[in-house]
Write an enzyme that holds these catalytic residues in place. Structure first.
Site, PDB file in Angstrom:
ATOM      1  N   LYS A  34      -0.555  -2.854   2.183  1.00 30.09           N
ATOM      2  CA  LYS A  34      -0.401  -4.176   2.809  1.00 30.09           C
ATOM      3  C   LYS A  34      -1.236  -4.233   4.095  1.00 30.09           C
ATOM      4  CE  LYS A  34       3.717  -2.312   5.001  1.00 30.09           C
ATOM      5  NZ  LYS A  34       5.111  -1.949   4.743  1.00 30.09           N
ATOM      6  N   TYR A 242     -12.294  -6.214  35.726  1.00 24.18           N
ATOM      7  CA  TYR A 242     -11.302  -7.210  36.132  1.00 24.18           C
ATOM      8  C   TYR A 242     -10.208  -6.561  36.962  1.00 24.18           C
ATOM      9  CZ  TYR A 242     -13.197 -10.638  32.835  1.00 24.18           C
ATOM     10  OH  TYR A 242     -13.998 -11.517  32.173  1.00 24.18           O
TER      11      TYR A 242
HETATM   12  C1  PLP Z   1       5.335  -0.632   4.792  1.00 28.81           C
HETATM   13  C2  PLP Z   1       6.342  -0.026   3.908  1.00 28.81           C
HETATM   14  C3  PLP Z   1       6.275   1.330   3.563  1.00 28.81           C
HETATM   15  C4  PLP Z   1       5.316   2.285   4.223  1.00 28.81           C
HETATM   16  O1  PLP Z   1       5.853   2.648   5.480  1.00 28.81           O
HETATM   17  P1  PLP Z   1       5.165   3.738   6.438  1.00 28.81           P
HETATM   18  O2  PLP Z   1       6.144   3.910   7.527  1.00 28.81           O
HETATM   19  O3  PLP Z   1       3.877   3.141   6.891  1.00 28.81           O
HETATM   20  O4  PLP Z   1       4.960   4.953   5.612  1.00 28.81           O
HETATM   21  C5  PLP Z   1       7.173   1.798   2.637  1.00 28.81           C
HETATM   22  N1  PLP Z   1       8.112   0.998   2.073  1.00 28.81           N
HETATM   23  C6  PLP Z   1       8.228  -0.304   2.401  1.00 28.81           C
HETATM   24  C7  PLP Z   1       9.280  -1.124   1.770  1.00 28.81           C
HETATM   25  C8  PLP Z   1       7.364  -0.857   3.331  1.00 28.81           C
HETATM   26  O5  PLP Z   1       7.485  -2.148   3.668  1.00 28.81           O
END
Ligand code: PLP
Length: 342
Positions: A34, A242
Site C-alpha cells: 500500500k 531560515y
Molecule cells: C500495513 C499493514 C501491514 C504491514 O505492517 P508493517 O508494520 O509495515 O509490517 C500488515 N497488516 C495490515 C492489516 C496492514 O494494514
C-alpha cells in the site's frame, strides 16, 4: 531530462529482507505494498518480490489494486479497506479479494459477488478495522480465503500482544478459512506462535527495523542522493538559513544541496541530520528548507557544484533523530526523486 534527486533502491536488499522474514516466521510472507510500497514504488516492489517467490500483495484501495493489475500475479492482491459502497464496479472487474471489515461489507459481498472468495479482518483489540469477535455469525455463507487480524502494539512488549493472540486463536477455531494471518513486521519477531499460515510485513521489507531483534537481519533498501547546487563560505560571525539558527563561530565551508522538506527530508533533521561524500560525514547546518539544506563541508573542502552527496537515512537512527516514525520517513519520500531500482 536530468533529475537532480535520486532514490537508489536495491532489489537485492528487498528480496533478501523478504527471505529473511519468511525464514524467521517459518511460513510464507505477503507484502504490504500500500501507499506505493511505502513510497519506494509499488510496481518495482511487486515485480521484484514476485520473482523472489512472494504470492500475496496487500493494498489499501481498489484504486491501488488497479495500478498493479499488470504486474501482480493473477489473484495475488487483497484490498485491506474491503468493499465500500462505491467500490462495487471496480471490484466486479478485478481478480483481487476484498478484506471484509464490517457487517455491511460482508452483506454487500454476499449479495453481489456470486460466491467469489474473500478475506476477512477480525478486530481482536485494536479497534480500528474489522468485525468484532461477537459478530462472526455475519460471516455465514462466505467463502473465506484468508482470515486476518492485526496487532496494535507488536513493536512494544505490551500486554495486548498476548491478549490479541488468544482472541485470534479463539476466532480461528470458530471460523472456517483456507489460511489465518496475524503478524505484521514487528509481530514476526514476537515468536512463531504469531505466524499462523501467513505473515504480512511491510516496514521490514523496506529496510525498517520494527523491533531490536531485526537488527542485523534487515538491510536498508533505499539510499537518498542529492546534488550540490552551490558552494560558499559562511563567514565567522554570520548565520545561515531560515531563522538564522546556525551561527558560524569561525569561517565555515558549506555546500547547498537540492533536497528539502518538500521531498520528505523533514524539518526535524535541522541541525541533526547529515550527508556523506567520499566517506566523509557532512552535518546539516541550521534549518531544512523546502527544497534545500546546507551541509558543512569543512571536512571535505574539495566538494564541488554538481557532485552527488548521499543523505543519511538509516531508518532507525533517522527516526530517532528527526522525531518521525520510520513509516513516516519512508512514505514521505516525495515525487521529485528519480527512483532507480538496481
Ligand atoms: C500495513 C499493514 C501491514 C504491514 O505492517 P508493517 O508494520 O509495515 O509490517 C500488515 N497488516 C495490515 C492489516 C496492514 O494494514
Amino acid at each position: 531530462m536530468h533529475q537532480p534527486l535520486k532514490l537508489m533502491c536495491s532489489k537485492h536488499a528487498l528480496a533478501s529482507n523478504w527471505r529473511s522474514l519468511v525464514e524467521r516466521a517459518g511460513v510464507p510472507a505477503a507484502a504490504a505494498v500500500k501507499a506505493n510500497a511505502y513510497g519506494l514504488g509499488a510496481a518495482e516492489v511487486v515485480l521484484t518480490l514476485a520473482e523472489a517467490g512472494c504470492r500475496d500483495f496487500l493494498v489499501s484501495s481498489w484504486w491501488e489494486s488497479e495500478g498493479l493489475r499488470k504486474v501482480a500475479p493473477p489473484g495475488s492482491i487483497a484490498v485491506l479497506h474491503g468493499i465500500g459502497p462505491d467500490d462495487l464496479p471496480a471490484a466486479m472487474v478485478s481478480d483481487a479479494r476484498p478484506v471484509l471489515n464490517t457487517v455491511e461489507q460482508a452483506a454487500r459481498w454476499r449479495e453481489h459477488a456470486g460466491g467469489r472468495c474473500c478475506d476477512v479482518m477480525i478486530d481482536t483489540g485494536m479497534n480500528r478495522l474489522g468485525l468484532r469477535p461477537d459478530q462472526l455469525d455475519h460471516l455465514n455463507g462466505l467463502q473465506i480465503h484468508t482470515l486476518h487480524s492485526h496487532l496494535a502494539c507488536a513493536d512494544e512488549d505490551h500486554a495486548l500482544n498476548a491478549l490479541q493472540l488468544t482472541r485470534f486463536r479463539e476466532v480461528a477455531s470458530a471460523v472456517q478459512a483456507v489460511r489465518y494471518s496475524l503478524a505484521n513486521s514487528a509481530g514476526i519477531y514476537l515468536g512463531r506462535e504469531f505466524s499462523f499460515d501467513l505473515v504480512r510485513p511491510g516496514l521490514a521489507l523496506y529496510g525498517g527495523i520494527p523491533r531490536a531483534e531485526a537488527r542485523g537481519e534487515i538491510t536498508q533498501v533505499a539510499q537518498l542522493q542529492a546534488q550540490v547546487v552551490q558552494r560558499r563560505t559562511i563567514m565567522a560571525g554570520e548565520t545561515c538559513g531560515y531563522g538564522a539558527t546556525f551561527h558560524a563561530d569561525r569561517n565555515t565551508e558549506a555546500a547547498i544541496i537540492n533536497i528539502g522538506y518538500a521531498d520528505g527530508y523533514w524539518r526535524g533533521f535541522s541541525s541533526v541530520g547529515s550527508g556523506e561524500a567520499s566517506g566523509t560525514k557532512l552535518p546539516v547546518l541550521g534549518r531544512v528548507s523546502m527544497d534545500l539544506i546546507v551541509l558543512s563541508c569543512d571536512a571535505l573542502p574539495s566538494l564541488a557544484e554538481g557532485e552527488w552527496v548521499s543523505i543519511d537515512f538509516a531508518l532507525e537512527q533517522a527516526a530517532q533523530r528527526s522525531g518521525m516514525s520510520q513509516y513516516e520517513l519512508l512514505t514521505g519520500l516525495g515525487r521529485r526523486f528519480n527512483r532507480v531500482w538496481h
